[in-house]
Design a protein around this motif. Structure first.
Motif: not given
Length: 64
Positions: A1-11
């Motif tokens: 999973m890309l870091p940007s995808t994880r960041l969007k999910l966490a946000s």
């Protein structure tokens, strides 16, 4: 999973939990209050995303 995808999910999770917490804490269980807090929760999640994106872009998060 890309870091940007994880960041969007966490946000997104942050925004939902923030809105639910504020709804529960307010004690005013009405439709208008729920709608206003949902909008504010979306703003909180969006703000969290941009804040964390700026911190990650500056390299303040250690890489594993």
């Amino acid at each position: 999973m890309l870091p940007s995808t994880r960041l969007k999910l966490a946000s997104s999770i942050f925004g939902v939990l923030w809105a639910l917490g504020m709804f529960w804490w307010s004690g005013a269980y009405s439709l208008i209050n729920a709608l206003l807090l949902a909008i504010c929760g979306a703003g909180a999640g969006y703000g969290w995303y941009w804040l964390m994106r700026g911190i990650i872009a500056r390299g303040r998060v250690p890489e594993h």
